[in-house]
Design a protein around this motif. Structure first.
Motif, PDB file in Angstrom:
ATOM      1  N   HIS A   1       0.811  -1.222   0.000  1.00 61.90           N
ATOM      2  CA  HIS A   1       0.000   0.000   0.000  1.00 61.90           C
ATOM      3  C   HIS A   1       0.845   1.273   0.000  1.00 61.90           C
ATOM      4  CE1 HIS A   1      -3.423  -2.582   0.647  1.00 61.90           C
ATOM      5  NE2 HIS A   1      -2.828  -3.111   1.691  1.00 61.90           N
ATOM      6  N   SER A   2       1.924   1.302   0.770  1.00 64.19           N
ATOM      7  CA  SER A   2       2.750   2.516   0.802  1.00 64.19           C
ATOM      8  C   SER A   2       3.392   2.765  -0.560  1.00 64.19           C
ATOM      9  CB  SER A   2       3.829   2.391   1.882  1.00 64.19           C
ATOM     10  OG  SER A   2       4.679   1.280   1.622  1.00 64.19           O
ATOM     11  N   ASN A   3       3.760   1.675  -1.250  1.00 63.28           N
ATOM     12  CA  ASN A   3       4.346   1.809  -2.583  1.00 63.28           C
ATOM     13  C   ASN A   3       3.311   2.301  -3.591  1.00 63.28           C
ATOM     14  OD1 ASN A   3       7.173   0.341  -2.288  1.00 63.28           O
ATOM     15  ND2 ASN A   3       5.659  -0.833  -1.131  1.00 63.28           N
TER      16      ASN A   3
ATOM     17  N   LEU B   1      -4.865   5.213   0.774  1.00 67.44           N
ATOM     18  CA  LEU B   1      -5.216   6.184   1.820  1.00 67.44           C
ATOM     19  C   LEU B   1      -6.111   5.539   2.878  1.00 67.44           C
ATOM     20  CD1 LEU B   1      -5.979   9.286  -0.444  1.00 67.44           C
ATOM     21  CD2 LEU B   1      -4.019   9.040   1.101  1.00 67.44           C
ATOM     22  N   PHE B   2      -7.045   4.710   2.416  1.00 63.32           N
ATOM     23  CA  PHE B   2      -7.922   3.983   3.339  1.00 63.32           C
ATOM     24  C   PHE B   2      -7.084   3.096   4.262  1.00 63.32           C
ATOM     25  CE2 PHE B   2     -10.394   0.263   4.520  1.00 63.32           C
ATOM     26  CZ  PHE B   2     -11.588   0.811   4.961  1.00 63.32           C
ATOM     27  N   HIS B   3      -6.102   2.419   3.694  1.00 59.18           N
ATOM     28  CA  HIS B   3      -5.241   1.542   4.487  1.00 59.18           C
ATOM     29  C   HIS B   3      -4.466   2.341   5.525  1.00 59.18           C
ATOM     30  CE1 HIS B   3      -1.643  -0.932   5.387  1.00 59.18           C
ATOM     31  NE2 HIS B   3      -2.513  -1.919   5.329  1.00 59.18           N
ATOM     32  N   ASP B   4      -4.097   3.581   5.206  1.00 58.78           N
ATOM     33  CA  ASP B   4      -3.377   4.450   6.146  1.00 58.78           C
ATOM     34  C   ASP B   4      -4.320   5.184   7.099  1.00 58.78           C
ATOM     35  OD1 ASP B   4      -0.930   3.732   5.146  1.00 58.78           O
ATOM     36  OD2 ASP B   4      -0.731   5.465   3.818  1.00 58.78           O
ATOM     37  N   LYS B   5      -5.614   4.845   7.043  1.00 64.62           N
ATOM     38  CA  LYS B   5      -6.643   5.407   7.928  1.00 64.62           C
ATOM     39  C   LYS B   5      -6.859   6.904   7.725  1.00 64.62           C
ATOM     40  CE  LYS B   5      -5.877   1.874  11.450  1.00 64.62           C
ATOM     41  NZ  LYS B   5      -5.589   1.568  12.863  1.00 64.62           N
TER      42      LYS B   5
ATOM     43  N   TYR C   1      -9.239   8.601   6.233  1.00 62.89           N
ATOM     44  CA  TYR C   1     -10.551   8.311   5.661  1.00 62.89           C
ATOM     45  C   TYR C   1     -11.143   9.497   4.899  1.00 62.89           C
ATOM     46  CZ  TYR C   1      -9.995   4.367   8.799  1.00 62.89           C
ATOM     47  OH  TYR C   1      -9.495   3.259   9.436  1.00 62.89           O
ATOM     48  N   ARG C   2     -10.948  10.695   5.399  1.00 62.80           N
ATOM     49  CA  ARG C   2     -11.541  11.852   4.716  1.00 62.80           C
ATOM     50  C   ARG C   2     -10.876  12.080   3.359  1.00 62.80           C
ATOM     51  NH1 ARG C   2     -15.094  14.759   7.185  1.00 62.80           N
ATOM     52  NH2 ARG C   2     -14.376  14.143   9.260  1.00 62.80           N
ATOM     53  N   ASN C   3      -9.562  11.916   3.325  1.00 61.42           N
ATOM     54  CA  ASN C   3      -8.829  12.036   2.069  1.00 61.42           C
ATOM     55  C   ASN C   3      -9.234  10.918   1.106  1.00 61.42           C
ATOM     56  OD1 ASN C   3      -7.025  12.858   0.143  1.00 61.42           O
ATOM     57  ND2 ASN C   3      -5.190  12.528   1.373  1.00 61.42           N
ATOM     58  N   ALA C   4      -9.412   9.723   1.665  1.00 63.27           N
ATOM     59  CA  ALA C   4      -9.822   8.585   0.831  1.00 63.27           C
ATOM     60  C   ALA C   4     -11.188   8.835   0.199  1.00 63.27           C
ATOM     61  CB  ALA C   4      -9.849   7.308   1.666  1.00 63.27           C
ATOM     62  N   VAL C   5     -12.137   9.378   0.973  1.00 60.56           N
ATOM     63  CA  VAL C   5     -13.469   9.685   0.443  1.00 60.56           C
ATOM     64  C   VAL C   5     -13.363  10.659  -0.725  1.00 60.56           C
ATOM     65  CG1 VAL C   5     -15.615  10.917   0.946  1.00 60.56           C
ATOM     66  CG2 VAL C   5     -14.804   9.196   2.525  1.00 60.56           C
ATOM     67  N   SER C   6     -12.495  11.667  -0.577  1.00 63.57           N
ATOM     68  CA  SER C   6     -12.307  12.647  -1.648  1.00 63.57           C
ATOM     69  C   SER C   6     -11.841  11.973  -2.933  1.00 63.57           C
ATOM     70  CB  SER C   6     -11.292  13.705  -1.192  1.00 63.57           C
ATOM     71  OG  SER C   6     -10.943  14.548  -2.265  1.00 63.57           O
ATOM     72  N   LYS C   7     -10.870  11.060  -2.810  1.00 66.26           N
ATOM     73  CA  LYS C   7     -10.330  10.385  -4.000  1.00 66.26           C
ATOM     74  C   LYS C   7     -11.328   9.393  -4.574  1.00 66.26           C
ATOM     75  CE  LYS C   7      -6.440  12.588  -3.815  1.00 66.26           C
ATOM     76  NZ  LYS C   7      -6.741  13.436  -2.631  1.00 66.26           N
TER      77      LYS C   7
END
Length: 536
Positions: free
Chosen positions: A49-51, A86-90, A92-98
């Motif tokens: 995920h980080s990669n 981003l979801f994996h890194d918790k 969540y708000r940034n993940a929702v945007s993407k």
């Protein structure tokens, strides 16, 4: 000029010509050759995920600077994989945007009949690519919203998925969200849809039973799989047992689960032992509850579920060192569950450190807003700090989540009594008596309120006698009866009552009260003995 020099000159001219004449472009991707999106997809599948996050971020910036670089389908994939990381890194708000950007890209993609060819990447069309599922993207968005405590947004995004396209996990999440929001009818519908697709979804069965769906109706939905799959003959009994649990019939629930637990194939099952421990606790049989929790703990040293109740029981018995050790052990297992925080909060509460208990209870609620024990801990801390109205809010929420648990009502009634609202306390106690039935616990609770009003003292005495006739060992009834006898100065009767109660059990509160009664009749030496036992 000799032939060798001529050849060298010709070669030099050709190389110079190539500097000014562009070579024909290479094909976008040769058959079998991976493009950069394929590499991102493979890393995502491999859990790197980080990669994925680093590479997809760079590629998305390239795409923004040159919109022709990737096809719409490729950009959709990049957005989804970046959001997943981003979801994996918790985040969540940034993940929702993407995820939202990805869905917008997918919408635009579906309107495009032809896909523009990309430079340096595969020229394949969306139809022959393995695109991330739009349904899965919406599910991930809903997960983000639940983590952000935005349940309404989670319901809205899942509601937008047509019923026929909803997978079992989508229906399960919807059912839980509807239930939490108090929307029982759509919750039942969603749970039933889960069972239609997965008839052995036991948590969905528990969800239906908690929403007052009859056990027989739920069992009928699993009948086909019970008859066709071997070694599932226990399931109908299991459903029957938890139907009793959710109707508050603790006695029949205990007997039914015991019959299951005694079967050789289900003996020593940690979940059944945990349920038994919880049922004994609800029935006021703290001794057997502790024994079952200890048995479950021995079978599974990493057990977390139910340990908050176990810690509370140990704290009530004055075993604060055991509570402290339990809390440390649970924190070593996981600090992302409510249970360790509740156990530590119980230690603080019974050490009379109410501010710390309040903080720990709040932290537990933050981790799990459905933790009944955390709500009770925080409510009790608020009550003891004099913040009764705030405490009432927490006890009411606990009642909403666990309408069959008597201790939730006890906390609320104690708040009413603390604020001299005897009328409200009486109304609540009568409702509990009618709702949960006339058993030793509800009789004692009603008697407790009656003791607060001089007019209803005789009624309290009658209720306590009924409770003790049903269960002579019920400690709360013994304590209240002793309190009544102390008011009437009937110390000899009180001593007899307490000795009888202590014949088959040892409880620090009962030993202390017996010591007080012995002092009243000048039996000082034996009173000292009782106080010593209580301290031990």
């Amino acid at each position: 000029m000799d032939p060798g020099e001529a050849a060298i000159l010709e070669s030099s001219l050709r190389n110079s010509y190539r500097l000014f004449v562009p070579l024909p472009p290479l094909p976008a991707a040769l058959p079998g050759r991976m493009n950069v999106i394929d590499h991102v997809r493979d890393m995502a599948a491999a859990g790197l995920h980080s990669n994925v996050r680093l590479l997809s971020s760079l590629l998305l910036t390239m795409s923004n600077n040159n919109p022709e670089l990737f096809s719409p389908s490729q950009k959709y994939q990049l957005l989804v994989y970046h959001a997943d990381s981003l979801f994996h890194d918790k985040e969540y708000r940034n993940a929702v945007s993407k995820y939202t950007m990805a869905l917008q890209q997918k919408k635009a993609l579906s309107k495009t009949s032809k896909v523009r060819p990309s430079t340096g990447n595969s020229a394949s069309t969306p139809q022959n690519q393995c695109l991330p599922s739009e349904i899965e993207v919406k599910y991930k968005m809903a997960e983000c919203y639940t983590m952000l405590k935005q349940d309404k947004d989670a319901i809205a995004i899942l509601d937008g998925i047509p019923s026929r396209q909803r997978t079992p996990k989508i229906n399960m999440m919807l059912a839980n969200l509807y239930k939490k929001a108090g929307q029982e009818r759509p919750s039942v519908t969603s749970y039933k849809e889960v069972l239609r697709q997965c008839p052995l979804a036991l948590d969905a069965i528990l969800g239906l039973l908690s929403l007052s769906v009859k056990g027989a109706e739920v069992a009928s939905m699993t009948m086909n799989v019970i008859q066709t799959v071997p070694n599932l003959d226990w399931l109908s009994v299991w459903i029957k047992a938890y139907a009793f649990v959710h109707t508050g019939d603790n006695s029949r629930a205990i007997n039914t689960i015991c019959s299951l637990e005694k079967k050789s194939l289900l003996r020593d099952n940690v979940d059944l032992l945990g349920s038994l421990a919880d049922l004994y606790f609800r029935a006021g049989d703290n001794k057997n509850s502790v024994l079952k929790f200890e048995q479950a703990q021995m079978l599974d040293p990493y057990l977390i579920k139910g340990m908050d109740v176990y810690g509370y029981l140990l704290a009530r018995e004055g075993r604060l060192e055991d509570v402290e050790n339990l809390g440390c052990r649970l924190f070593n297992i996981s600090d992302q569950h409510a249970e360790p925080w509740v156990v530590s909060g119980c230690h603080s509460f019974y050490s009379k450190r109410y501010s710390r208990a309040l903080y720990l209870g709040a932290k537990a609620i933050q981790l799990n807003s459905n933790s009944v024990q955390a709500l009770l801990l925080k409510g009790a801390a608020l009550r003891n700090m004099g913040r009764v109205q705030e405490a009432i809010i927490h006890f009411r929420e606990a009642i909403r989540l666990a309408p069959c648990r008597l201790d939730c009502y006890e906390g609320l009634i104690e708040c009413y009594l603390a604020s001299n609202s005897i009328r409200e306390a009486m109304v609540m106690a009568n409702n509990v008596y009618k709702t949960l039935g006339a058993n030793a616990q509800t009789l004692t609770l009603l008697a407790t309120v009656c003791l607060e009003d001089p007019v209803t003292q005789e009624k309290a005495k009658t209720l306590l006698d009924k409770a003790l006739n049903q269960r002579p060992d019920y400690i709360k009834a013994v304590v209240k009866k002793a309190e009544l006898l102390s008011r009437e100065q009937k110390y000899e009767d009180g001593i007899a009552l307490l000795r009888n109660a202590l014949a088959n059990q040892s409880d620090c509160v009962l030993h202390r009260i017996l010591g007080d009664f012995l002092v009243a009749v000048n039996e000082y030496q034996e009173a000292m003995d009782q106080y010593s036992i209580a301290l031990r």
